[in-house]
Design an enzyme around this catalytic site. Structure first.
Site, PDB file in Angstrom:
ATOM      1  N   ASN A   9      -6.359  62.675  -6.454  1.00 55.96           N
ATOM      2  CA  ASN A   9      -6.107  63.458  -7.589  1.00 55.96           C
ATOM      3  C   ASN A   9      -7.133  62.970  -8.752  1.00 55.96           C
ATOM      4  OD1 ASN A   9      -5.392  64.774  -9.924  1.00 55.96           O
ATOM      5  ND2 ASN A   9      -3.507  63.835 -10.258  1.00 55.96           N
ATOM      6  N   LYS A  11      -8.021  64.339 -11.545  1.00 56.08           N
ATOM      7  CA  LYS A  11      -7.571  64.582 -12.931  1.00 56.08           C
ATOM      8  C   LYS A  11      -8.615  65.241 -13.592  1.00 56.08           C
ATOM      9  CE  LYS A  11      -4.121  61.241 -12.388  1.00 56.08           C
ATOM     10  NZ  LYS A  11      -3.174  60.200 -13.202  1.00 56.08           N
ATOM     11  N   HIS A  98       2.786  67.606 -11.351  1.00 60.67           N
ATOM     12  CA  HIS A  98       2.396  66.244 -11.703  1.00 60.67           C
ATOM     13  C   HIS A  98       2.855  65.974 -12.976  1.00 60.67           C
ATOM     14  CE1 HIS A  98      -0.207  62.775 -12.900  1.00 60.67           C
ATOM     15  NE2 HIS A  98      -0.304  62.740 -11.566  1.00 60.67           N
ATOM     16  N   GLU A 100       1.898  64.538 -15.504  1.00 65.76           N
ATOM     17  CA  GLU A 100       0.866  64.767 -16.749  1.00 65.76           C
ATOM     18  C   GLU A 100       1.149  66.339 -17.108  1.00 65.76           C
ATOM     19  OE1 GLU A 100      -2.660  63.144 -15.177  1.00 65.76           O
ATOM     20  OE2 GLU A 100      -1.581  61.169 -15.279  1.00 65.76           O
ATOM     21  N   GLU A 170       6.261  59.658  -7.520  1.00 66.09           N
ATOM     22  CA  GLU A 170       5.281  59.098  -8.425  1.00 66.09           C
ATOM     23  C   GLU A 170       6.113  58.779  -9.318  1.00 66.09           C
ATOM     24  OE1 GLU A 170       0.876  60.447  -7.927  1.00 66.09           O
ATOM     25  OE2 GLU A 170       1.531  61.845  -9.312  1.00 66.09           O
ATOM     26  N   GLY A 176      -1.106  55.209 -13.503  1.00 61.87           N
ATOM     27  CA  GLY A 176      -2.226  54.542 -14.294  1.00 61.87           C
ATOM     28  C   GLY A 176      -1.799  53.476 -15.209  1.00 61.87           C
ATOM     29  N   SER A 216      -0.767  53.888  -9.222  1.00 64.13           N
ATOM     30  CA  SER A 216      -1.361  52.560  -8.901  1.00 64.13           C
ATOM     31  C   SER A 216      -1.538  52.162  -7.692  1.00 64.13           C
ATOM     32  CB  SER A 216      -0.945  51.707  -9.962  1.00 64.13           C
ATOM     33  OG  SER A 216      -0.736  51.928 -11.245  1.00 64.13           O
TER      34      SER A 216
END
Ligand code: PGA
Length: 254
Positions: A9, A11, A98, A100, A170, A176, A216
Protein backbone atom coordinates in the site's frame (compact mmCIF):
# COMPACT_ATOMS: atom_id res chain seq x y z
CA UNK A 1 -4.93 -23.99 -0.12
CA UNK A 2 -5.25 -20.30 0.79
CA UNK A 3 -3.42 -17.73 -1.29
CA UNK A 4 -0.31 -16.36 0.39
CA UNK A 5 -0.36 -12.69 -0.44
CA UNK A 6 1.91 -9.72 0.09
CA UNK A 7 0.34 -6.38 -0.88
CA UNK A 8 2.11 -3.02 -0.93
CA UNK A 9 0.00 0.00 0.00
CA UNK A 10 1.96 2.97 -1.30
CA UNK A 11 -0.57 5.45 0.15
CA UNK A 12 0.10 8.99 -1.22
CA UNK A 13 3.80 8.39 -1.90
CA UNK A 14 6.16 8.31 -4.92
CA UNK A 15 6.23 10.77 -7.80
CA UNK A 16 5.81 9.26 -11.27
CA UNK A 17 9.51 8.66 -11.93
CA UNK A 18 9.94 7.05 -8.55
CA UNK A 19 6.86 4.90 -9.15
CA UNK A 20 8.24 3.65 -12.46
CA UNK A 21 11.58 2.84 -10.98
CA UNK A 22 10.07 1.02 -7.99
CA UNK A 23 7.98 -1.18 -10.29
CA UNK A 24 10.95 -1.77 -12.59
CA UNK A 25 13.07 -2.83 -9.60
CA UNK A 26 10.37 -5.20 -8.40
CA UNK A 27 9.97 -6.75 -11.84
CA UNK A 28 13.67 -7.14 -12.37
CA UNK A 29 14.12 -8.79 -9.02
CA UNK A 30 11.20 -11.14 -9.66
CA UNK A 31 12.71 -12.13 -13.00
CA UNK A 32 15.88 -13.20 -11.19
CA UNK A 33 14.49 -14.81 -8.08
CA UNK A 34 10.93 -15.91 -7.36
CA UNK A 35 9.27 -15.52 -3.98
CA UNK A 36 7.19 -18.01 -2.03
CA UNK A 37 4.14 -15.75 -2.18
CA UNK A 38 1.28 -16.82 -4.44
CA UNK A 39 0.39 -13.22 -5.20
CA UNK A 40 2.22 -9.94 -4.95
CA UNK A 41 -0.07 -6.92 -5.18
CA UNK A 42 0.88 -3.29 -5.72
CA UNK A 43 -1.52 -0.53 -4.64
CA UNK A 44 -0.19 2.75 -6.07
CA UNK A 45 -2.16 6.01 -6.25
CA UNK A 46 -5.10 5.99 -8.70
CA UNK A 47 -3.42 8.10 -11.38
CA UNK A 48 -0.62 5.55 -11.88
CA UNK A 49 -2.89 2.54 -12.36
CA UNK A 50 -3.58 2.88 -16.08
CA UNK A 51 0.06 2.96 -17.10
CA UNK A 52 1.27 0.44 -14.53
CA UNK A 53 -1.45 -2.02 -15.55
CA UNK A 54 0.40 -2.49 -18.84
CA UNK A 55 3.70 -3.43 -17.23
CA UNK A 56 2.35 -5.39 -14.28
CA UNK A 57 0.36 -7.63 -16.65
CA UNK A 58 3.67 -8.91 -18.05
CA UNK A 59 4.87 -10.30 -14.72
CA UNK A 60 3.35 -13.52 -13.49
CA UNK A 61 2.08 -13.39 -9.93
CA UNK A 62 2.04 -9.58 -9.84
CA UNK A 63 -1.30 -7.77 -9.55
CA UNK A 64 -2.60 -4.23 -9.18
CA UNK A 65 -4.89 -2.81 -6.53
CA UNK A 66 -6.54 0.56 -6.01
CA UNK A 67 -6.45 2.07 -2.52
CA UNK A 68 -10.14 3.01 -2.48
CA UNK A 69 -13.12 3.55 -4.77
CA UNK A 70 -16.56 5.13 -4.71
CA UNK A 71 -19.67 3.09 -3.98
CA UNK A 72 -21.63 4.35 -7.01
CA UNK A 73 -20.93 3.20 -10.56
CA UNK A 74 -20.99 6.70 -12.08
CA UNK A 75 -22.45 10.13 -11.46
CA UNK A 76 -21.90 13.62 -10.09
CA UNK A 77 -19.21 12.81 -7.50
CA UNK A 78 -16.41 15.25 -8.22
CA UNK A 79 -12.96 13.85 -7.57
CA UNK A 80 -14.08 10.25 -7.13
CA UNK A 81 -13.22 7.03 -9.01
CA UNK A 82 -15.65 4.15 -9.53
CA UNK A 83 -15.19 0.38 -9.51
CA UNK A 84 -16.14 0.00 -13.22
CA UNK A 85 -13.38 2.51 -14.09
CA UNK A 86 -10.84 0.41 -12.20
CA UNK A 87 -12.07 -2.82 -13.75
CA UNK A 88 -11.67 -1.41 -17.24
CA UNK A 89 -7.98 -0.72 -16.58
CA UNK A 90 -7.14 -4.27 -15.55
CA UNK A 91 -6.99 -3.59 -11.83
CA UNK A 92 -7.91 -6.70 -9.83
CA UNK A 93 -8.07 -5.63 -6.18
CA UNK A 94 -9.36 -2.63 -4.22
CA UNK A 95 -8.29 -1.85 -0.66
CA UNK A 96 -11.37 -0.80 1.30
CA UNK A 97 -11.77 0.50 4.83
CA UNK A 98 -8.15 1.33 5.54
CA UNK A 99 -8.03 2.99 8.95
CA UNK A 100 -6.76 6.20 7.32
CA UNK A 101 -9.91 6.27 5.15
CA UNK A 102 -12.06 5.54 8.18
CA UNK A 103 -10.41 8.27 10.23
CA UNK A 104 -9.68 11.10 7.75
CA UNK A 105 -12.57 10.51 5.35
CA UNK A 106 -15.20 9.37 7.86
CA UNK A 107 -15.79 5.99 6.26
CA UNK A 108 -18.24 3.98 8.36
CA UNK A 109 -18.92 0.25 8.46
CA UNK A 110 -22.18 0.93 6.66
CA UNK A 111 -20.58 2.95 3.86
CA UNK A 112 -17.94 0.24 3.51
CA UNK A 113 -20.66 -2.39 3.07
CA UNK A 114 -21.80 -0.52 -0.04
CA UNK A 115 -18.24 -0.10 -1.32
CA UNK A 116 -17.60 -3.83 -0.88
CA UNK A 117 -20.71 -4.56 -2.90
CA UNK A 118 -19.74 -2.08 -5.63
CA UNK A 119 -16.32 -3.71 -5.96
CA UNK A 120 -17.70 -7.27 -6.04
CA UNK A 121 -20.27 -6.22 -8.66
CA UNK A 122 -17.35 -5.61 -11.03
CA UNK A 123 -15.71 -8.94 -10.20
CA UNK A 124 -12.92 -7.11 -8.43
CA UNK A 125 -11.60 -8.39 -5.11
CA UNK A 126 -11.83 -6.19 -2.02
CA UNK A 127 -8.94 -6.18 0.44
CA UNK A 128 -11.08 -5.31 3.41
CA UNK A 129 -9.21 -3.68 6.30
CA UNK A 130 -10.22 -3.97 9.92
CA UNK A 131 -8.45 -3.28 13.20
CA UNK A 132 -8.80 -1.60 16.56
CA UNK A 133 -7.43 1.64 18.00
CA UNK A 134 -5.07 1.57 20.96
CA UNK A 135 -7.77 2.42 23.52
CA UNK A 136 -9.75 -0.67 22.50
CA UNK A 137 -6.66 -2.89 22.68
CA UNK A 138 -5.86 -1.53 26.13
CA UNK A 139 -9.32 -2.45 27.37
CA UNK A 140 -8.95 -5.90 25.75
CA UNK A 141 -12.06 -5.45 23.60
CA UNK A 142 -10.27 -5.86 20.26
CA UNK A 143 -11.97 -9.08 19.17
CA UNK A 144 -15.48 -7.70 19.69
CA UNK A 145 -14.49 -4.47 17.93
CA UNK A 146 -13.15 -6.25 14.84
CA UNK A 147 -16.06 -8.71 14.79
CA UNK A 148 -18.43 -5.76 14.64
CA UNK A 149 -16.53 -4.24 11.70
CA UNK A 150 -16.78 -7.56 9.83
CA UNK A 151 -20.42 -8.13 10.70
CA UNK A 152 -21.56 -4.66 9.70
CA UNK A 153 -19.58 -4.40 6.46
CA UNK A 154 -19.44 -7.98 5.15
CA UNK A 155 -22.07 -10.27 6.61
CA UNK A 156 -24.85 -9.35 4.20
CA UNK A 157 -22.80 -10.99 1.45
CA UNK A 158 -23.64 -14.44 0.14
CA UNK A 159 -21.24 -17.30 0.83
CA UNK A 160 -20.13 -17.20 -2.77
CA UNK A 161 -19.28 -13.51 -2.60
CA UNK A 162 -17.48 -13.53 0.76
CA UNK A 163 -15.11 -16.08 -0.75
CA UNK A 164 -13.83 -13.39 -3.14
CA UNK A 165 -12.66 -11.18 -0.26
CA UNK A 166 -9.22 -10.77 1.26
CA UNK A 167 -9.18 -9.48 4.83
CA UNK A 168 -6.38 -7.36 6.26
CA UNK A 169 -6.13 -7.07 10.03
CA UNK A 170 -4.33 -3.84 10.83
CA UNK A 171 -4.24 -2.74 14.47
CA UNK A 172 -4.28 1.05 14.22
CA UNK A 173 -1.65 1.40 16.92
CA UNK A 174 0.80 -0.54 14.75
CA UNK A 175 0.33 1.38 11.48
CA UNK A 176 3.34 3.53 10.63
CA UNK A 177 4.37 3.58 14.28
CA UNK A 178 7.19 1.04 14.23
CA UNK A 179 5.28 -0.80 16.92
CA UNK A 180 4.25 -4.18 15.50
CA UNK A 181 1.74 -6.56 16.96
CA UNK A 182 3.60 -9.57 18.32
CA UNK A 183 3.32 -12.76 16.30
CA UNK A 184 1.08 -14.12 19.08
CA UNK A 185 -1.21 -11.07 19.02
CA UNK A 186 -1.51 -11.30 15.24
CA UNK A 187 -2.23 -15.03 15.22
CA UNK A 188 -4.76 -14.68 18.06
CA UNK A 189 -6.71 -12.01 16.18
CA UNK A 190 -6.51 -13.83 12.86
CA UNK A 191 -7.88 -16.99 14.49
CA UNK A 192 -10.67 -14.93 16.02
CA UNK A 193 -11.53 -13.39 12.63
CA UNK A 194 -11.57 -16.82 11.01
CA UNK A 195 -13.79 -18.21 13.72
CA UNK A 196 -16.20 -15.28 13.34
CA UNK A 197 -16.31 -15.98 9.59
CA UNK A 198 -16.90 -19.68 10.30
CA UNK A 199 -19.82 -18.88 12.62
CA UNK A 200 -21.51 -17.01 9.81
CA UNK A 201 -20.42 -18.93 6.70
CA UNK A 202 -19.19 -22.31 7.91
CA UNK A 203 -15.78 -23.85 8.38
CA UNK A 204 -14.89 -24.52 4.74
CA UNK A 205 -15.53 -20.99 3.53
CA UNK A 206 -13.70 -19.47 6.49
CA UNK A 207 -10.71 -21.72 5.80
CA UNK A 208 -10.49 -20.46 2.22
CA UNK A 209 -10.25 -16.73 3.01
CA UNK A 210 -6.79 -15.15 3.11
CA UNK A 211 -6.24 -12.92 6.15
CA UNK A 212 -3.28 -10.54 5.93
CA UNK A 213 -1.55 -8.73 8.78
CA UNK A 214 -0.62 -5.05 8.45
CA UNK A 215 1.14 -2.59 10.71
CA UNK A 216 4.91 -1.96 10.73
CA UNK A 217 5.58 -5.25 9.00
CA UNK A 218 9.17 -5.37 7.74
CA UNK A 219 11.79 -7.88 6.61
CA UNK A 220 13.00 -8.38 10.18
CA UNK A 221 9.61 -9.41 11.60
CA UNK A 222 7.63 -10.75 8.61
CA UNK A 223 8.89 -14.32 8.92
CA UNK A 224 7.78 -14.63 12.54
CA UNK A 225 4.39 -13.01 11.90
CA UNK A 226 3.67 -15.03 8.74
CA UNK A 227 4.42 -18.25 10.62
CA UNK A 228 1.04 -17.94 12.38
CA UNK A 229 -1.35 -20.66 11.21
CA UNK A 230 -4.03 -18.11 10.31
CA UNK A 231 -1.71 -15.43 8.93
CA UNK A 232 -1.69 -15.59 5.14
CA UNK A 233 0.58 -12.66 4.37
CA UNK A 234 0.80 -8.93 4.84
CA UNK A 235 -0.49 -5.53 3.81
CA UNK A 236 2.66 -3.47 3.82
CA UNK A 237 2.87 0.33 3.99
CA UNK A 238 6.26 1.93 4.59
CA UNK A 239 8.33 -1.13 3.70
CA UNK A 240 6.56 -1.48 0.34
CA UNK A 241 8.21 1.73 -0.89
CA UNK A 242 11.54 -0.03 -1.26
CA UNK A 243 11.77 -2.96 -3.69
CA UNK A 244 14.36 -4.92 -1.71
CA UNK A 245 12.44 -4.64 1.57
CA UNK A 246 9.11 -5.40 -0.04
CA UNK A 247 10.40 -8.49 -1.81
CA UNK A 248 12.25 -9.67 1.28
CA UNK A 249 8.84 -9.62 2.99
CA UNK A 250 7.34 -11.51 0.02
CA UNK A 251 9.99 -14.20 0.62
CA UNK A 252 9.19 -14.52 4.30
CA UNK A 253 6.81 -17.48 4.16
CA UNK A 254 8.07 -20.81 5.45
P1 PGA B 1 2.85 0.39 7.69
O1 PGA B 1 1.37 0.60 7.07
O2 PGA B 1 3.37 -0.89 7.14
O3 PGA B 1 3.61 1.59 7.23
O4 PGA B 1 2.67 0.36 9.18
C1 PGA B 1 0.53 -0.49 6.88
C2 PGA B 1 -0.77 -0.03 6.27
O5 PGA B 1 -1.22 1.07 6.60
O6 PGA B 1 -1.36 -0.72 5.43
Amino acid sequence: MRDRIVAGNWKMNKDWDQALSLVADIQQSLSQETTNSDKIILAPPFIYLAELAKTVAQTQGLFLSAQNCHQEEAGAYTGEVSAPMLKALGVEYVILGHSERREYFSETNELLASKVEAVLNQNLKPIFCCGEPLSVRESNMQEAYVNQQLTESLFKLSAERISEIVIAYEPIWAIGTGRTASAEQAQEMHASIRSHLADQYGHDIAQGISILYGGSCKPSNANEIFAGADVDGGLIGGASLNAADFLAIARSFE
